[in-house]
Design a protein around this motif. Structure first.
Motif, short mmCIF file in Angstrom:
data_model
loop_
_atom_site.label_atom_id
_atom_site.label_comp_id
_atom_site.label_asym_id
_atom_site.label_seq_id
_atom_site.Cartn_x
_atom_site.Cartn_y
_atom_site.Cartn_z
N ARG A 1 0.82 -1.21 0.00
CA ARG A 1 0.00 0.00 0.00
C ARG A 1 0.86 1.26 0.00
O ARG A 1 1.98 1.25 0.48
CB ARG A 1 -0.90 0.02 1.24
CG ARG A 1 -1.85 -1.15 1.29
CD ARG A 1 -2.71 -1.10 2.56
NE ARG A 1 -3.51 -2.30 2.67
CZ ARG A 1 -4.60 -2.54 1.98
NH1 ARG A 1 -5.04 -1.65 1.12
NH2 ARG A 1 -5.27 -3.66 2.11
N TYR A 2 0.25 2.34 -0.51
CA TYR A 2 0.90 3.64 -0.42
C TYR A 2 0.91 4.08 1.03
O TYR A 2 -0.08 3.95 1.75
CB TYR A 2 0.15 4.70 -1.25
CG TYR A 2 0.30 4.54 -2.74
CD1 TYR A 2 1.48 4.91 -3.38
CD2 TYR A 2 -0.75 4.06 -3.51
CE1 TYR A 2 1.62 4.78 -4.75
CE2 TYR A 2 -0.62 3.93 -4.88
CZ TYR A 2 0.57 4.29 -5.50
OH TYR A 2 0.69 4.16 -6.86
N GLY A 3 2.05 4.61 1.47
CA GLY A 3 2.19 5.11 2.83
C GLY A 3 2.21 6.63 2.87
O GLY A 3 2.10 7.28 1.82
N PRO A 4 2.37 7.19 4.04
CA PRO A 4 2.41 8.65 4.19
C PRO A 4 3.53 9.26 3.35
O PRO A 4 4.64 8.72 3.29
CB PRO A 4 2.69 8.86 5.68
CG PRO A 4 2.40 7.56 6.34
CD PRO A 4 2.58 6.49 5.30
N GLY A 5 3.22 10.33 2.65
CA GLY A 5 4.23 11.04 1.87
C GLY A 5 4.53 10.42 0.51
O GLY A 5 5.32 10.98 -0.25
N GLU A 6 3.93 9.30 0.21
CA GLU A 6 4.15 8.68 -1.11
C GLU A 6 3.18 9.30 -2.11
O GLU A 6 2.17 9.90 -1.72
CB GLU A 6 4.00 7.17 -1.03
CG GLU A 6 5.10 6.51 -0.20
CD GLU A 6 5.05 5.00 -0.27
OE1 GLU A 6 6.04 4.41 -0.70
OE2 GLU A 6 4.02 4.43 0.13
N PRO A 7 3.45 9.14 -3.40
CA PRO A 7 2.64 9.83 -4.41
C PRO A 7 1.18 9.40 -4.52
O PRO A 7 0.35 10.16 -4.97
CB PRO A 7 3.37 9.55 -5.72
CG PRO A 7 4.24 8.38 -5.47
CD PRO A 7 4.55 8.40 -3.99
N LYS B 1 -2.61 7.94 -2.89
CA LYS B 1 -3.43 8.17 -1.70
C LYS B 1 -3.09 7.12 -0.65
O LYS B 1 -3.11 5.92 -0.93
CB LYS B 1 -4.91 8.11 -2.07
CG LYS B 1 -5.84 8.36 -0.90
CD LYS B 1 -7.30 8.28 -1.32
CE LYS B 1 -8.18 8.38 -0.09
NZ LYS B 1 -9.58 8.13 -0.41
N GLU B 2 -2.77 7.57 0.55
CA GLU B 2 -2.37 6.67 1.62
C GLU B 2 -3.39 5.56 1.83
O GLU B 2 -4.59 5.80 1.90
CB GLU B 2 -2.18 7.45 2.92
CG GLU B 2 -1.62 6.61 4.05
CD GLU B 2 -1.32 7.40 5.32
OE1 GLU B 2 -1.12 6.75 6.36
OE2 GLU B 2 -1.30 8.64 5.27
N GLY B 3 -2.89 4.31 1.89
CA GLY B 3 -3.73 3.14 2.13
C GLY B 3 -4.23 2.46 0.87
O GLY B 3 -4.67 1.32 0.93
N THR B 4 -4.18 3.16 -0.28
CA THR B 4 -4.61 2.50 -1.52
C THR B 4 -3.50 1.59 -2.02
O THR B 4 -2.37 1.62 -1.52
CB THR B 4 -5.00 3.53 -2.61
OG1 THR B 4 -3.87 4.35 -2.92
CG2 THR B 4 -6.17 4.40 -2.16
N LEU B 5 -3.81 0.78 -3.01
CA LEU B 5 -2.87 -0.24 -3.47
C LEU B 5 -1.78 0.34 -4.38
O LEU B 5 -2.06 0.80 -5.48
CB LEU B 5 -3.60 -1.35 -4.22
CG LEU B 5 -4.58 -2.18 -3.41
CD1 LEU B 5 -5.16 -3.30 -4.27
CD2 LEU B 5 -3.93 -2.76 -2.17
#
Length: 132
Positions: A37-43, A45-49
């Motif tokens: 999953r995308y984490g905080p600060g990644e491009p 949306k946080e929590g999406t795949l």
């Protein structure tokens, strides 16, 4: 490493996990293999795949929620072909995939099989369902 080709489904509305979960519910031999999953600060949306791998009937697929909006989406020119073992299975899958989707070829006999249907599901993924 042996070369391998896997279908990759890119979603743009943050619904990759919902689609994957839906597809897993349709087939008996289905499982999640890996989820990232995308984490905080990644491009994304946080929590999406960011990336996930799953299997349906022994075939692996990958999916993700794209962090970039593209000018394209799924098209019926590339579809998933499902050989069904019974008319009941074909009708169950067609009905489930059609919910919120769009019929391309209604269930019928078209001369090349006993029964066939083609549908775009609610996520835009195209499925051809065949009873030989």
């Amino acid at each position: 490493m042996t070369q391998k080709i896997t279908t990759f489904l890119m979603f743009q509305k943050g619904d990759a996990e919902e689609a994957m979960t839906f597809y897993l519910s349709l087939f008996d031999d289905a499982k999640v293999i890996d989820v990232n999953r995308y984490g905080p600060g990644e491009p994304g949306k946080e929590g999406t795949l960011k990336h996930a791998t799953f299997a349906l009937a022994g075939q692996e697929y990958m999916c993700s929620d794209s962090s970039v909006q593209h000018g394209f989406t799924f098209t019926p020119s590339m579809s998933l072909w499902v050989g069904c073992d019974s008319e009941e299975e074909l009708e169950r899958l067609y009905t489930a995939l059609l919910d919120g989707g769009q019929p391309l070829m209604p269930l019928d006999s078209y001369g090349f099989s006993t029964k066939f249907g083609w549908v775009n599901d609610r996520f835009g993924v195209s499925w051809q369902l065949n009873l030989p």
